[in-house]
Design a protein around this motif. Sequence first.
Motif, PDB file in Angstrom:
ATOM      1  N   MET A 158       0.701  -1.477   0.181  1.00  0.00           N
ATOM      2  CA  MET A 158      -0.092  -0.283   0.020  1.00  0.00           C
ATOM      3  C   MET A 158       0.730   1.248   0.203  1.00  0.00           C
ATOM      4  O   MET A 158       0.364   2.472  -0.950  1.00  0.00           O
ATOM      5  CB  MET A 158      -0.609   0.792   1.361  1.00  0.00           C
ATOM      6  N   ASP A 159       2.005   0.811   0.787  1.00  0.00           N
ATOM      7  CA  ASP A 159       3.046   2.789   0.763  1.00  0.00           C
ATOM      8  C   ASP A 159       3.600   2.759  -0.364  1.00  0.00           C
ATOM      9  O   ASP A 159       3.760   3.650  -0.801  1.00  0.00           O
ATOM     10  CB  ASP A 159       3.878   2.006   1.548  1.00  0.00           C
ATOM     11  N   ALA A 161       2.291   1.864  -3.484  1.00  0.00           N
ATOM     12  CA  ALA A 161       0.825   1.622  -4.377  1.00  0.00           C
ATOM     13  C   ALA A 161       0.969   3.692  -4.416  1.00  0.00           C
ATOM     14  O   ALA A 161      -0.101   4.173  -5.083  1.00  0.00           O
ATOM     15  CB  ALA A 161       0.109   0.665  -3.836  1.00  0.00           C
ATOM     16  N   SER A 162       1.238   3.820  -2.859  1.00  0.00           N
ATOM     17  CA  SER A 162       0.605   5.179  -3.279  1.00  0.00           C
ATOM     18  C   SER A 162       1.063   6.384  -3.448  1.00  0.00           C
ATOM     19  O   SER A 162       0.548   7.830  -4.170  1.00  0.00           O
ATOM     20  CB  SER A 162       0.667   5.967  -1.353  1.00  0.00           C
ATOM     21  N   CYS A 163       2.497   6.278  -4.351  1.00  0.00           N
ATOM     22  CA  CYS A 163       3.256   7.622  -5.407  1.00  0.00           C
ATOM     23  C   CYS A 163       1.013   7.583  -6.849  1.00  0.00           C
ATOM     24  O   CYS A 163       0.346   6.822  -6.757  1.00  0.00           O
ATOM     25  CB  CYS A 163       3.917   6.595  -6.720  1.00  0.00           C
ATOM     26  N   ILE A 164       1.487   8.768  -6.911  1.00  0.00           N
ATOM     27  CA  ILE A 164      -0.057   9.742  -7.393  1.00  0.00           C
ATOM     28  C   ILE A 164       0.567   9.594  -9.064  1.00  0.00           C
ATOM     29  O   ILE A 164       0.085  10.905  -9.853  1.00  0.00           O
ATOM     30  CB  ILE A 164      -0.410  10.998  -6.638  1.00  0.00           C
ATOM     31  N   GLN A 188       5.063  -1.941  -5.820  1.00  0.00           N
ATOM     32  CA  GLN A 188       3.806  -2.392  -5.061  1.00  0.00           C
ATOM     33  C   GLN A 188       3.384  -4.154  -5.463  1.00  0.00           C
ATOM     34  O   GLN A 188       2.562  -5.026  -5.103  1.00  0.00           O
ATOM     35  CB  GLN A 188       2.685  -1.851  -6.037  1.00  0.00           C
ATOM     36  N   LEU A 189       3.340  -4.667  -6.908  1.00  0.00           N
ATOM     37  CA  LEU A 189       2.689  -6.106  -7.281  1.00  0.00           C
ATOM     38  C   LEU A 189       3.775  -7.304  -7.393  1.00  0.00           C
ATOM     39  O   LEU A 189       3.666  -7.754  -6.752  1.00  0.00           O
ATOM     40  CB  LEU A 189       3.402  -5.756  -8.876  1.00  0.00           C
TER      41      LEU A 189
ATOM     42  N   ARG B 119      -5.203   8.255 -15.179  1.00  0.00           N
ATOM     43  CA  ARG B 119      -4.879   8.045 -13.761  1.00  0.00           C
ATOM     44  C   ARG B 119      -5.379   9.405 -12.955  1.00  0.00           C
ATOM     45  O   ARG B 119      -5.106   9.093 -11.790  1.00  0.00           O
ATOM     46  CB  ARG B 119      -3.577   7.406 -13.847  1.00  0.00           C
ATOM     47  N   ARG B 120      -6.149  10.350 -13.293  1.00  0.00           N
ATOM     48  CA  ARG B 120      -6.359  11.404 -12.684  1.00  0.00           C
ATOM     49  C   ARG B 120      -7.645  11.311 -13.198  1.00  0.00           C
ATOM     50  O   ARG B 120      -8.046  12.263 -11.631  1.00  0.00           O
ATOM     51  CB  ARG B 120      -5.976  12.240 -13.246  1.00  0.00           C
ATOM     52  N   GLY B 181      -4.285  -6.205  -8.197  1.00  0.00           N
ATOM     53  CA  GLY B 181      -3.080  -6.269  -6.988  1.00  0.00           C
ATOM     54  C   GLY B 181      -3.694  -4.904  -6.493  1.00  0.00           C
ATOM     55  O   GLY B 181      -3.050  -3.935  -5.659  1.00  0.00           O
ATOM     56  N   PRO B 183      -4.200  -2.622  -2.961  1.00  0.00           N
ATOM     57  CA  PRO B 183      -3.768  -3.740  -1.943  1.00  0.00           C
ATOM     58  C   PRO B 183      -4.455  -3.027  -0.190  1.00  0.00           C
ATOM     59  O   PRO B 183      -4.514  -2.299   0.162  1.00  0.00           O
ATOM     60  CB  PRO B 183      -2.414  -2.783  -1.785  1.00  0.00           C
ATOM     61  N   LYS B 209      -6.664   2.285   3.013  1.00  0.00           N
ATOM     62  CA  LYS B 209      -5.808   3.718   3.868  1.00  0.00           C
ATOM     63  C   LYS B 209      -6.814   4.420   3.699  1.00  0.00           C
ATOM     64  O   LYS B 209      -8.105   4.268   3.447  1.00  0.00           O
ATOM     65  CB  LYS B 209      -4.209   3.763   2.840  1.00  0.00           C
ATOM     66  N   GLN B 211      -6.696   6.195   0.689  1.00  0.00           N
ATOM     67  CA  GLN B 211      -6.547   6.117  -0.778  1.00  0.00           C
ATOM     68  C   GLN B 211      -7.821   5.321  -0.988  1.00  0.00           C
ATOM     69  O   GLN B 211      -7.010   5.239  -2.846  1.00  0.00           O
ATOM     70  CB  GLN B 211      -5.554   6.144  -0.804  1.00  0.00           C
ATOM     71  N   GLN B 214      -8.411   6.501  -5.302  1.00  0.00           N
ATOM     72  CA  GLN B 214      -6.795   5.697  -5.686  1.00  0.00           C
ATOM     73  C   GLN B 214      -6.668   4.900  -6.445  1.00  0.00           C
ATOM     74  O   GLN B 214      -6.537   4.818  -7.641  1.00  0.00           O
ATOM     75  CB  GLN B 214      -6.079   7.004  -5.022  1.00  0.00           C
ATOM     76  N   GLN B 215      -6.773   4.222  -5.350  1.00  0.00           N
ATOM     77  CA  GLN B 215      -6.441   2.521  -5.498  1.00  0.00           C
ATOM     78  C   GLN B 215      -7.251   1.850  -5.810  1.00  0.00           C
ATOM     79  O   GLN B 215      -7.128   0.906  -7.942  1.00  0.00           O
ATOM     80  CB  GLN B 215      -6.333   1.813  -4.352  1.00  0.00           C
ATOM     81  N   LEU B 218      -6.213   3.181  -9.818  1.00  0.00           N
ATOM     82  CA  LEU B 218      -4.963   2.862 -10.447  1.00  0.00           C
ATOM     83  C   LEU B 218      -5.581   1.787 -10.885  1.00  0.00           C
ATOM     84  O   LEU B 218      -4.458   1.185 -12.089  1.00  0.00           O
ATOM     85  CB  LEU B 218      -4.134   2.373  -9.573  1.00  0.00           C
TER      86      LEU B 218
END
Lengths: 251, 680
Positions: A158-159, A161-164, A188-189, B119-120, B181, B183, B209, B211, B214-215, B218
Amino acid sequence: MDQYIDIKVRVWRQAGPKAQGHFETYELKHVFQGASFLEMIDILNEQLVAEHKDPVTYDHDCREGICGMCSMYVNGHPHGPDSAITTCQLHMRKFKDGETITVEPWRSRAFPVIKDLMVDRGAYDKIMQAGGFVSVNTGGVPDANAIPIPKPVADEAMDAASCIGCGACAAACKNGSAMLFVAAKVSQLALLPQGKIEAAARAKAMVAKMDELGFGNCTNTGACAAECPKSVSLANIARLNREFLCAKFQD
Amino acid sequence: MATKKEDIKEAAVKAAKKVAVKAAKAAVEAAEVVVEKAAKAMKEAATPVITPEMAKIPEGPLELKWTNYKNHQKLVNPANKRRLDVIVVGTGLAGASAAASLAEMGFNVLNFCIQDSPRRAHSIAAQGGINAAKNYQNDGDSVYRLYYDTIKGGDYRAREANVYRLAEVSNNIIDQCVAQGVPFAREYGGLLDNRSFGGAQVSRTFYAKGQTGQQLLLGAYSALSRQIGKGKVKMYTRYEMLDIVLIPDENGEKRARGIIARNLVTGRIERFFAHAVVVGSGGYGNTFFLSTNAMASNGSAAMQMYRHGALFANPCYAQIHPTCIPKHGDFQSKLTLMSESLRNDGRIWVPKKLEDAKRLQAGEIKGRDIPEEDRDYYLERRYPAFGNLVPRDVASRAAKERCDKGYGVNNTGLAVFLDFSEAIQRLGKDVVAQKYGNLFQMYEKIVDENPYENPMMIFPAIHYTMANFSDHGANRLGASALMQGLADGYFVLPYTIQNYLSDQIGVPRMSTDLPEFAEAEKAVQDKIDKLMAIQGKRSVDSIHKELGLIMWDFVGMGRTAEGLKEGIKKIDAIKKEFWTNVYIPGTADHLNNELEKALRLADFIEIGRLMAVDALHREESCGGHFREEYQTPEGEALRQDDKFSYVGCWKYMGEDQEPQLIKEPLDYEFTERKTRNYKS
């Protein structure tokens, strides 16, 4: 307490991808420090429009620090002089009365300027298209609880994956390297059982695409992680290198 | 494009069946450019009513309707799929999941988004979670219970069959996302964690979390990226749809065959053909200028379809989110939402004494200075059973009620406290930080005040527009928007579109030189030229802000017949001001943000009016629509099931003409309608 301040904004103006750019300085009076940095740019643009001048073009959308759209270099830092935020989360209380603030677009060969502060980050999408996914189609997948994943592993994924995908890492890097971005997705993957199967092929494909698109090499200076608005850890780069080397040895 | 009045009428009736306006959560299924056969029935119908057959609601008992549909629908074989092109507008959860799934199936997909990357989209901003009826927590959850909660939460203004289907496929979504995938949060045993979320008595919300949106996006973006890499999706970023192109088929029925879009970088207007057009373009909350929506979120695609005859359903249902950071100045560009999960541990209050409120407003004291006995925990007082966890509309109105009475706690008098001091005492600061740390940090960055030491201030803001044939009815429950976006994109549209395209396999790709494309492009160009030629004195934003204030004051949380009539007049005046006095700098054949904003504002003005018209006609209170004339003595929403148990669909009758109302009755066959009660 937030006050009203007078500032000068020194902004990079560039009419188009091939045009010669230059800095232009604008005076802004009576800016409330509770305003966000992008709201300050909005105020500047309203002023420019009122004067029948061309407003400053910049990317922005969610204005809550998650879409990754905003991309300004403020006083020499991607997303400005504060840690773990995007430009939209930067507030004018970080600046003093009378200050001159310098605003530039992302500085990176792989992110060409489109206009003013707007750059083309399509290279990041292309890297993702090269392998930033698990190859599953819709439907026909096992029950979500079929494969238990240890909590620490899931949290680490998760950490990463937090990339934006904002591009601050490549913009901050003196080599213009996209390693942190690539590493975050590869990590992440690779951490998750669902993504592990293709981990080697993914690392190779994404790294190859990154090299092809004109990003520089990583020399572990760590500027990327220091400027990352989501605090993505440098440890991910170590994991990417491990995945990449393992993949190469398998060849 | 039809030119004669009769043509427009006919196109309207037919296209109404083809394109259900999907504005709010961009659910693709309604954009089911589907459905033609029923159009004939509709033409013959004398009164403007939509029957279940016309709505294509499958036969059979509730729990078998979707299964029956899937078992009997028409399919398109793999070789034929390769010959068919589908345009998908939007790359949010619905658009991205639809584009990826259709491409996996073999269709050629053209996918458009206004941002620089798929992605936005604003789906990323959803923090809290996504619902599913997995019952992993063994707390009695089931597909039926998720269905029932959603129907009830929506104040019985949604289709039963739609909502059941949504609940049914909810479990597939979680499976799909985990396989990609995503998370999700897990427990120590390695299995997925759940939490309870506003308005639910079971723990069915999956989260990643803060997010989750977002996840999930993604995840969909990664599936989409894979198909772009394979060449099955052609991605157009920084493109904005400006019109839909309808072309008659061999039976004379108009079908959506393409779009006109503007390349936002070059300013060039371009034409695109496809056998079908799917629109998942997001909500129009920005009609209010200040909302929790992203800056580029707009209602223009919905309005383009509406103008070509798609019915705009229930435009007045607008959800107000109770936990936003209050407004702090006129320069403000948007309102920031904080996850409603905060209400799990935070307690909402205002002072009991007016003099305390006055001193708070004057900045003389802070929330922590007010002793416990002088605090009014008004949600706990009014709704003992649900307390601080009442649904969003109830929590929002209660906050407005207190502020209207003068109990607001900030300098504008438009804020209430959300207090964690009790939670910090009970759980310890570390646990609170672990659960809500990122939200506390976000609050502190914006407001410059530490929420661990002084209660947070919150106020309701426009958040989500439910309009369309949405499965949320008049009100959406927390963690249901992500569910619907992905349900439609992954698991509904891939079926329904085959049914729609099954008789199109012989239709060759059409040239974009056809007169219908040329006319549509010309209309778009004319509109742009007209806007550029105004050269007035007002900036786009200044007019938009004025519209926003009118919307908030007259079409906002508490609506009245008198206020709505006044609001409509004021919106008409704004329209005139806009079309005579807006100033757009630069030229149209280059990148021009002001022009983009002006084109969107032109549509927001029309949407605002349509919202007011719908709100005026709906003489009842339900969910995201509260008419002050229709409330119980305790101030709760009073539905008028005998008169308004229908979907209010609006048909475009021409520029500056009043729209026509068409009703789709909502006959509750399987569920007993009850008054929403969160007190006991």
